[in-house]
Design an enzyme around this catalytic site. Structure first.
Site, mmCIF file in Angstrom:
data_model
loop_
_atom_site.group_PDB
_atom_site.id
_atom_site.type_symbol
_atom_site.label_atom_id
_atom_site.label_comp_id
_atom_site.label_asym_id
_atom_site.label_seq_id
_atom_site.Cartn_x
_atom_site.Cartn_y
_atom_site.Cartn_z
ATOM 1 N N ARG A 33 -0.573 -8.640 13.545
ATOM 2 C CA ARG A 33 -1.139 -7.674 12.587
ATOM 3 C C ARG A 33 -2.026 -8.387 11.571
ATOM 4 O O ARG A 33 -3.074 -7.879 11.176
ATOM 5 C CB ARG A 33 -0.009 -6.920 11.867
ATOM 6 C CG ARG A 33 0.559 -5.782 12.720
ATOM 7 C CD ARG A 33 1.999 -5.470 12.381
ATOM 8 N NE ARG A 33 2.203 -4.854 11.087
ATOM 9 C CZ ARG A 33 3.390 -4.759 10.492
ATOM 10 N NH1 ARG A 33 4.473 -5.236 11.093
ATOM 11 N NH2 ARG A 33 3.510 -4.188 9.325
ATOM 12 N N ARG A 55 11.344 -0.699 10.970
ATOM 13 C CA ARG A 55 10.263 -0.472 11.929
ATOM 14 C C ARG A 55 10.291 -1.481 13.077
ATOM 15 O O ARG A 55 10.580 -2.654 12.871
ATOM 16 C CB ARG A 55 8.909 -0.576 11.211
ATOM 17 C CG ARG A 55 8.489 0.736 10.614
ATOM 18 C CD ARG A 55 7.333 0.636 9.663
ATOM 19 N NE ARG A 55 6.205 -0.153 10.125
ATOM 20 C CZ ARG A 55 5.095 -0.308 9.425
ATOM 21 N NH1 ARG A 55 4.959 0.275 8.245
ATOM 22 N NH2 ARG A 55 4.107 -1.043 9.884
ATOM 23 N N ARG A 65 11.965 -5.245 4.788
ATOM 24 C CA ARG A 65 11.682 -3.833 4.495
ATOM 25 C C ARG A 65 12.599 -2.865 5.253
ATOM 26 O O ARG A 65 12.920 -3.060 6.410
ATOM 27 C CB ARG A 65 10.237 -3.503 4.876
ATOM 28 C CG ARG A 65 9.971 -1.994 4.830
ATOM 29 C CD ARG A 65 8.526 -1.639 4.929
ATOM 30 N NE ARG A 65 7.870 -2.219 6.067
ATOM 31 C CZ ARG A 65 6.556 -2.193 6.241
ATOM 32 N NH1 ARG A 65 5.789 -1.651 5.323
ATOM 33 N NH2 ARG A 65 6.033 -2.728 7.307
ATOM 34 N N ARG A 115 -9.732 0.711 8.720
ATOM 35 C CA ARG A 115 -9.337 -0.657 9.073
ATOM 36 C C ARG A 115 -10.425 -1.379 9.853
ATOM 37 O O ARG A 115 -10.242 -2.532 10.222
ATOM 38 C CB ARG A 115 -8.103 -0.600 9.964
ATOM 39 C CG ARG A 115 -6.783 -0.833 9.256
ATOM 40 C CD ARG A 115 -5.705 -0.614 10.292
ATOM 41 N NE ARG A 115 -4.509 -1.352 10.050
ATOM 42 C CZ ARG A 115 -3.452 -0.870 9.397
ATOM 43 N NH1 ARG A 115 -3.478 0.324 8.890
ATOM 44 N NH2 ARG A 115 -2.374 -1.610 9.278
ATOM 45 N N LYS A 164 0.835 -1.217 0.000
ATOM 46 C CA LYS A 164 0.000 0.000 0.000
ATOM 47 C C LYS A 164 0.865 1.261 0.000
ATOM 48 O O LYS A 164 0.647 2.179 -0.783
ATOM 49 C CB LYS A 164 -0.927 0.018 1.242
ATOM 50 C CG LYS A 164 -1.794 -1.233 1.382
ATOM 51 C CD LYS A 164 -2.689 -1.182 2.610
ATOM 52 C CE LYS A 164 -1.969 -1.209 3.954
ATOM 53 N NZ LYS A 164 -1.273 -2.478 4.253
HETATM 54 P P1 AP5 Z 1 4.893 -1.593 1.784
HETATM 55 O O1 AP5 Z 1 4.516 -0.781 0.590
HETATM 56 O O2 AP5 Z 1 5.645 -0.942 2.875
HETATM 57 O O3 AP5 Z 1 3.586 -2.361 2.348
HETATM 58 P P2 AP5 Z 1 2.330 -1.821 3.130
HETATM 59 O O4 AP5 Z 1 1.121 -2.487 2.568
HETATM 60 O O5 AP5 Z 1 2.313 -0.321 3.146
HETATM 61 O O6 AP5 Z 1 2.659 -2.449 4.549
HETATM 62 P P3 AP5 Z 1 2.617 -1.863 6.019
HETATM 63 O O7 AP5 Z 1 3.346 -2.855 6.873
HETATM 64 O O8 AP5 Z 1 3.103 -0.447 6.060
HETATM 65 O O9 AP5 Z 1 1.138 -1.941 6.327
HETATM 66 P P4 AP5 Z 1 0.523 -2.013 7.696
HETATM 67 O O10 AP5 Z 1 -0.888 -1.889 7.294
HETATM 68 O O11 AP5 Z 1 0.864 -3.155 8.541
HETATM 69 O O12 AP5 Z 1 1.227 -0.794 8.473
HETATM 70 P P5 AP5 Z 1 0.712 0.643 8.891
HETATM 71 O O13 AP5 Z 1 1.872 1.537 8.918
HETATM 72 O O14 AP5 Z 1 -0.499 1.020 8.111
HETATM 73 O O15 AP5 Z 1 5.703 -2.873 1.247
HETATM 74 C C1 AP5 Z 1 6.247 -3.824 2.147
HETATM 75 C C2 AP5 Z 1 7.621 -4.317 1.602
HETATM 76 O O16 AP5 Z 1 7.407 -5.054 0.391
HETATM 77 C C3 AP5 Z 1 8.597 -3.184 1.241
HETATM 78 O O17 AP5 Z 1 9.903 -3.581 1.587
HETATM 79 C C4 AP5 Z 1 8.442 -3.021 -0.289
HETATM 80 O O18 AP5 Z 1 9.656 -2.566 -0.889
HETATM 81 C C5 AP5 Z 1 8.108 -4.447 -0.713
HETATM 82 N N1 AP5 Z 1 7.176 -4.483 -1.842
HETATM 83 C C6 AP5 Z 1 6.080 -3.692 -2.039
HETATM 84 N N2 AP5 Z 1 5.421 -4.037 -3.176
HETATM 85 C C7 AP5 Z 1 6.121 -5.092 -3.697
HETATM 86 C C8 AP5 Z 1 5.932 -5.913 -4.874
HETATM 87 N N3 AP5 Z 1 4.904 -5.699 -5.710
HETATM 88 N N4 AP5 Z 1 6.813 -6.912 -5.086
HETATM 89 C C9 AP5 Z 1 7.856 -7.138 -4.236
HETATM 90 N N5 AP5 Z 1 8.107 -6.387 -3.105
HETATM 91 C C10 AP5 Z 1 7.232 -5.385 -2.858
HETATM 92 O O19 AP5 Z 1 0.191 0.349 10.390
HETATM 93 C C11 AP5 Z 1 1.088 0.067 11.434
HETATM 94 C C12 AP5 Z 1 0.316 -0.016 12.751
HETATM 95 O O20 AP5 Z 1 -0.319 1.242 13.033
HETATM 96 C C13 AP5 Z 1 -0.833 -1.032 12.798
HETATM 97 O O21 AP5 Z 1 -0.374 -2.324 13.130
HETATM 98 C C14 AP5 Z 1 -1.722 -0.411 13.897
HETATM 99 O O22 AP5 Z 1 -1.191 -0.653 15.191
HETATM 100 C C15 AP5 Z 1 -1.604 1.072 13.639
HETATM 101 N N6 AP5 Z 1 -2.626 1.584 12.696
HETATM 102 C C16 AP5 Z 1 -2.397 2.124 11.460
HETATM 103 N N7 AP5 Z 1 -3.553 2.498 10.880
HETATM 104 C C17 AP5 Z 1 -4.540 2.188 11.767
HETATM 105 C C18 AP5 Z 1 -5.960 2.309 11.722
HETATM 106 N N8 AP5 Z 1 -6.582 2.831 10.638
HETATM 107 N N9 AP5 Z 1 -6.666 1.868 12.790
HETATM 108 C C19 AP5 Z 1 -6.049 1.354 13.877
HETATM 109 N N10 AP5 Z 1 -4.713 1.197 13.983
HETATM 110 C C20 AP5 Z 1 -3.960 1.614 12.926
#
Ligand code: AP5
Ligand code: ZN
Length: 213
Positions: free
Chosen positions: A171, A160, A126, A87, A13
């Site tokens: 997660r 991270r 990552r 979410r 994402k």
């Molecule tokens: P990346 O693009 O970083 O993936 P992502 O989907 O953004 O993954 P996240 O881990 O950031 O999502 P998340 O939802 O767990 O974290 P968030 O910060 O929202 O890609 C991942 C890796 O793969 C990278 O190394 C990239 O280079 C590689 N890659 C990407 N695309 C690729 C491809 N096509 N092929 C090969 N490699 C590829 O949330 C973190 C925490 O915050 C949550 O756990 C929660 O505690 C809290 N939180 C956040 N939002 C909320 C909410 N709305 N409600 C409640 N709690 C929340």
């Protein structure tokens, strides 16, 4: 145009949102990034948030809806990309209300489909540029020069605290219990589009562009 990128941790994402920011002048609203900022604030709220995130659990709806509400009041540019929000079903309802109160609508919800086996490798490999936020991977997306960001030349690469297998398992559990019901919710509203998140980064970019154009 306002869109949601929906998918489990590691689906890509953030990677795709950054591309849309660069190519379409859209604004990325990542609740994960906002919460990571809040946790460095040194406030009680920041400490609670840090603890919840490191365990891989969800922060309360009230906190994240408040963060989104504040950002929607600013510049709209080429539209919003909601990355990691909503979410939960209450977050989805709150977003619909917020957008309609602004006279805006949601144009598409893009579900990025990946299988769980790929997520562990993605998350544990990552790292991110601490200066500009560019997302890299040990195997699939390395900078041209090790340790130096392609985008800004910075050398402050970060990993991270929640990017480990235990936290990822939690997660994923949260995703399947609380977030995946949104797939049916948006399907029923006729807004759901699906792309193959397992494809190469450039091919996922093309698939998303095809949905948007
Ligand atoms: P990346 O693009 O970083 O993936 P992502 O989907 O953004 O993954 P996240 O881990 O950031 O999502 P998340 O939802 O767990 O974290 P968030 O910060 O929202 O890609 C991942 C890796 O793969 C990278 O190394 C990239 O280079 C590689 N890659 C990407 N695309 C690729 C491809 N096509 N092929 C090969 N490699 C590829 O949330 C973190 C925490 O915050 C949550 O756990 C929660 O505690 C809290 N939180 C956040 N939002 C909320 C909410 N709305 N409600 C409640 N709690 C929340
Ligand atoms: Zn950088």
């Amino acid at each position: 145009m306002n869109i949601i990128l929906l998918g489990p941790p590691g689906a890509g994402k953030g990677t795709q949102a950054r591309h849309l920011v660069e190519t379409r002048n859209m604004i990325q609203l990542s609740t994960g990034d906002m919460l990571r900022e809040a946790r460095t604030s040194g406030t009680d709220m920041g400490r609670i948030v840090a603890d919840v995130m490191d365990r891989g659990e969800l922060v309360t709806d009230e906190i994240v809806i408040g963060l989104i509400r504040e950002r929607l009041e600013g510049d709209k540019a080429g539209g919003f990309i909601f990355d990691g929000f909503p979410r939960t079903l209450p977050q989805a309802d709150a977003l619909a209300d917020l957008l309609s109160s602004m006279g805006e609508a949601l144009d598409a919800v893009i579900e990025m489909q990946v299988d769980d086996a790929a997520l562990v490798a993605r998350i544990t490999g990552r790292f991110t540029c601490g200066d500009c936020g560019e997302v890299y991977h040990d195997v699939t997306h390395r900078p041209a020069v090790d340790g130096v960001c392609d985008k800004c030349g910075g050398t402050n690469m970060k990993r991270r605290a929640d990017d480990n297998e235990d936290s990822l398992r939690q997660r994923l559990m949260e995703y399947y219990k609380k977030t995946s019901p949104l797939i049916g919710y948006y399907y029923a509203k006729g807004q759901l589009r699906t792309v193959d998140g397992l494809a190469e980064i450039g091919d996922v970019q093309k698939a998303i562009a095809a949905v948007l154009d």
